[in-house]
Enzyme design. Structure first.
Site, PDB file in Angstrom:
ATOM      1  N   PHE A 152      47.409  11.523   2.139  1.00  0.00           N
ATOM      2  CA  PHE A 152      47.900  11.866   3.484  1.00  0.00           C
ATOM      3  C   PHE A 152      48.988  12.931   3.451  1.00  0.00           C
ATOM      4  CE2 PHE A 152      46.403   7.431   3.576  1.00  0.00           C
ATOM      5  CZ  PHE A 152      45.389   7.555   4.518  1.00  0.00           C
ATOM      6  N   ARG A 154      51.068  16.393   3.606  1.00  0.00           N
ATOM      7  CA  ARG A 154      50.977  17.599   4.436  1.00  0.00           C
ATOM      8  C   ARG A 154      51.433  18.804   3.632  1.00  0.00           C
ATOM      9  NH1 ARG A 154      55.249  15.436   8.480  1.00  0.00           N
ATOM     10  NH2 ARG A 154      55.838  14.641   6.439  1.00  0.00           N
ATOM     11  N   LYS A 204      41.011   7.732   6.424  1.00  0.00           N
ATOM     12  CA  LYS A 204      41.406   9.142   6.291  1.00  0.00           C
ATOM     13  C   LYS A 204      40.899   9.974   7.479  1.00  0.00           C
ATOM     14  CE  LYS A 204      42.618  13.070   4.704  1.00  0.00           C
ATOM     15  NZ  LYS A 204      43.882  13.572   4.255  1.00  0.00           N
ATOM     16  N   ASN A 208      43.347  11.642  10.537  1.00  0.00           N
ATOM     17  CA  ASN A 208      43.418  13.067  10.874  1.00  0.00           C
ATOM     18  C   ASN A 208      42.893  13.326  12.279  1.00  0.00           C
ATOM     19  OD1 ASN A 208      44.645  13.825   8.560  1.00  0.00           O
ATOM     20  ND2 ASN A 208      42.973  15.069   7.747  1.00  0.00           N
ATOM     21  N   PHE A 249      53.943  14.620  16.139  1.00  0.00           N
ATOM     22  CA  PHE A 249      52.689  15.289  16.511  1.00  0.00           C
ATOM     23  C   PHE A 249      52.513  15.418  18.020  1.00  0.00           C
ATOM     24  CE2 PHE A 249      50.236  16.466  12.759  1.00  0.00           C
ATOM     25  CZ  PHE A 249      51.216  16.134  11.821  1.00  0.00           C
ATOM     26  N   GLY A 253      51.760  23.899  21.342  1.00  0.00           N
ATOM     27  CA  GLY A 253      51.837  25.202  20.686  1.00  0.00           C
ATOM     28  C   GLY A 253      50.561  25.997  20.882  1.00  0.00           C
ATOM     29  N   GLY A 257      45.755  24.215  13.222  1.00  0.00           N
ATOM     30  CA  GLY A 257      44.882  24.947  12.288  1.00  0.00           C
ATOM     31  C   GLY A 257      44.969  24.293  10.924  1.00  0.00           C
ATOM     32  N   CYS A 260      42.586  21.299   7.047  1.00  0.00           N
ATOM     33  CA  CYS A 260      42.194  19.895   7.220  1.00  0.00           C
ATOM     34  C   CYS A 260      41.700  19.560   8.630  1.00  0.00           C
ATOM     35  CB  CYS A 260      43.363  18.997   6.848  1.00  0.00           C
ATOM     36  SG  CYS A 260      43.921  19.289   5.169  1.00  0.00           S
ATOM     37  N   LYS A 320      51.224  26.902   9.438  1.00  0.00           N
ATOM     38  CA  LYS A 320      52.421  26.107   9.714  1.00  0.00           C
ATOM     39  C   LYS A 320      53.528  26.608   8.808  1.00  0.00           C
ATOM     40  CE  LYS A 320      52.746  22.019   7.764  1.00  0.00           C
ATOM     41  NZ  LYS A 320      52.506  20.613   7.374  1.00  0.00           N
TER      42      LYS A 320
END
Ligand code: UGA
Length: 432
Positions: A152, A154, A204, A208, A249, A253, A257, A260, A320
Site C-alpha cells: 500500500f 505511495r 488491494k 485503490n 484523499f 484538483g 494520475g 496505480c 504528485k
C-alpha cells in the site's frame, strides 16, 4: 531471513531496501541488465526520497545484493517476493505475462521449500494461477506456499509507508506461511490482518478503487462549489472531521494520475465485468476524473479567452509531489491539451524535468518557477510541490505578463493572492 524480490520497480526496490534495513539478507532481481548493473553501483533509476541512501548503505554493509539471474535469487532465499509490473492491456485488463514467467522460473529453480509472496497489484485469483503454474513446472516435489501480500505504499513517501503501514495484509493458507510472514514483519510492529488469499487480493483493488472514488467525489463537489460560491477546502474539512469519512484523499484538483489508480481502476472494472458485474460506481469515478481535466482546461480558456499564441507557465509535471514519475500525470495531459489549442508552454518541475524532456515536445524547460513565469499570460499550478507554496509572490507578479494564477491543486490562499493583485482561480474555491 534470506529473501529475494523479483522485479526492481518501485515496490520491489523500496521493499528490498527496507527489508535489508530491517536486518534481512536481500537479493533484488530484475531482467533489465542495465538497471541491475546501475543498481550494483548505487545508481537508482527513480527519484524517491531516502531510497538512494538506503540502497547505498545496505549495499555497503552487504545486506542487499542485485542480480539479473532469477536462478541465483531463487536458490539463495526461502522467501521470494514477486514484485514485477502488471501493465494494462488495451482492454484495460492487467497483463500477467511477467507474473507467469516469474512463477515458472521459480518452479524450475527451486531446490527445497519456498514461500512465494505475491506483492504486485493483480486481479483476484492470480495467486491460484501462480500455485498451479508452480505445480506444473516444478522439477522435484518440493513443498511451497503462496501468499498474497498487497503493498500500500505511495510514491513520494514510500519508505515511511513501508515502515509505518496502517496494516499489513497477509492472504495465506498454511501455518508455516503464517509463521514466516509474521516473523518477517514483526519488527514493524504494525497491525497484521490475516485473510484468505482471494480476500487479500481483493483488498488491494478495493482500497485503490475506494481512494480514487474519494478523489472523484470531492472533485465533483468542487464543481458545485464553483457554481454556488462555496470553498471546497472548507467543505472537505467539514466532511473530514467526521471520523466515518476521514480527512485524507479529499483534496480537489486536476484529477488523479500515476501508475496505480488509473490502471487499477480500469483493471477492476474489467475484472468485475468478467465476473458478470457492471461496476457502475467505478465507471463514474473514471469519467469524473476525465471530466476534471477538461474542466480545468475550460477554466483556463474562460480566463484567457483565446489560447492560441498565449504563453502559459506550468509549475509541476510529476503526477504528485516528491517523485519524478510522469506516468498518467494530469499535468502532462493538460500541457498537451494546451499545446493543441496553440499555447506556448514554459514548464518547471523540481525533479521531473529530465524524464519530461523525453516525452514533451515544443515546450520550454526553465530552471526555476520565476524563469517559467517570465512573460507568461497565466501561471498554472499542476503539482503541489512544497517549493511552490513558498514562492515570492511580489517577484512572481513582476515576472508575469498578466497576474493570473490557475491553482490546480488549491495550494494558495485566494484572499492573499487577490489582495496582492492577482486574479486567482482555484478548483472549487467559489470563484469561477
Ligand atoms: C496509490 C495508493 O495511495 C497506495 O496506497 C498504493 O500502494 C499505490 O497507489 C499502488 O497501488 O501502488 P500513489 O499512486 O503512489 O499511491 O499516489 P497517491 O498519493 O495515492 O496519489 C495518486 C493520485 O491521486 C495523484 O495524482 C494525486 O495527486 C491524486 N490525489 C490524491 C488527489 O488528487 N487528491 C487527493 O486527495 C489525494
Amino acid at each position: 531471513m534470506n529473501i529475494s524480490i523479483i522485479g526492481s520497480g518501485y515496490v520491489g526496490l523500496v521493499s528490498g531496501a527496507c527489508f535489508a534495513e530491517l536486518g534481512n539478507q536481500v537479493i533484488c532481481a530484475d531482467n533489465d541488465a542495465k538497471k541491475i548493473s546501475d543498481l550494483k553501483q548505487g545508481i537508482v533509476p527513480i527519484y524517491e526520497p531516502g531510497l538512494e541512501e538506503l540502497i547505498v548503505d545496505n549495499l555497503k554493509n552487504k545486506r542487499l545484493k542485485f542480480t539479473s539471474s532469477i536462478k541465483e535469487a531463487v536458490r539463495a532465499s526461502e522467501v521470494i517476493f514477486i514484485a514485477v509490473g502488471t501493465p494494462a492491456l488495451e482492454n484495460g485488463e492487467a497483463d500477467l505475462t511477467g507474473i507467469e514467467n516469474v512463477a515458472r522460473s521459480i518452479a524450475q529453480n527451486m531446490d527445497g521449500y519456498r514461500l512465494i509472496v505475491e506483492k504486485s497489484t493483480v486481479p483476484v485469483e492470480t495467486c491460484a494461477w501462480i500455485k498451479k503454474t508452480i505445480a506444473i513446472y516444478i522439477k522435484k516435489k518440493h513443498k511451497f506456499d503462496v501468499v498474497s501480500n498487497p503493498e500500500f505504499l505511495r510514491e513520494g513517501s514510500a519508505i515511511n509507508d513501508f515502515n509505518h503501514p496502517d496494516r499489513i495484509v497477509l492472504g495465506l493458507e498454511t501455518l508455516k506461511a503464517k509463521q514466516i510472514m509474521t516473523n518477517l514483519y514483526q519488527p514493524l510492529n504494525a497491525p497484521i490482518l490475516i485473510t484468505n488469499i482471494k480476500s487479500a487480493e481483493l483488498i488491494k483493488h478495493a482500497s485503490n478503487a475506494f481512494l480514487a472514488t474519494k478523489i472523484s467525489f470531492i472533485n465533483a463537489i468542487a464543481r458545485i462549489c464553483d457554481k454556488v460560491g462555496a470553498d471546497v477546502k472548507e467543505v472537505a474539512q467539514g466532511m473530514g472531521l467526521d471520523n466515518r469519512i476521514g480527512r485524507h484523499f479529499l483534496q480537489a484538483g486536476i484529477g488523479y494520475g500515476g501508475s496505480c489508480f488509473p490502471k487499477d481502476l480500469e483493471a477492476f472494472i474489467t475484472i468485475a465485468e468478467k465476473l458478470g458485474y457492471d461496476f457502475g460506481i467505478l465507471k463514474a469515478v473514471r469519467n469524473t476524473n476525465q471530466e476534471q481535466k477538461i474542466f480545468v482546461l475550460q477554466k483556463i480558456k474562460d480566463a484567457l479567452w483565446i489560447i492560441r499564441g498565449k504563453t502559459i507557465a506550468v509549475l509541476g509535471l510529476a503526477f504528485k509531489p516528491d517523485t519524478d514519475d510522469l506516468r498518467n500525470s494530469p499535468s502532462i495531459d493538460l500541457i498537451n491539451a494546451l499545446i493543441q489549442e496553440g499555447a506556448k508552454i514554459k514548464v518547471y518541475d523540481p525533479k521531473a524535468m529530465e524524464k519530461a524532456a523525453k516525452i514533451l515536445k515544443h515546450v520550454v524547460f526553465c530552471k526555476d518557477a520565476y524563469l517559467a513565469a517570465e512573460g507568461a499570460d497565466c501561471l498554472i499550478i499542476a503539482t503541489e510541490w512544497n517549493e511552490f507554496k513558498e514562492l515570492d509572490f511580489i517577484k512572481l507578479k513582476k515576472k508575469l505578463k498578466r497576474a493570473l494564477i490557475v491553482d490546480g491543486r488549491n495550494i494558495y490562499d485566494p484572499k492573499l493572492l487577490m489582495d496582492l493583485g492577482f486574479t486567482y482561480l482555484g478548483v472549487g474555491r467559489g470563484n469561477g
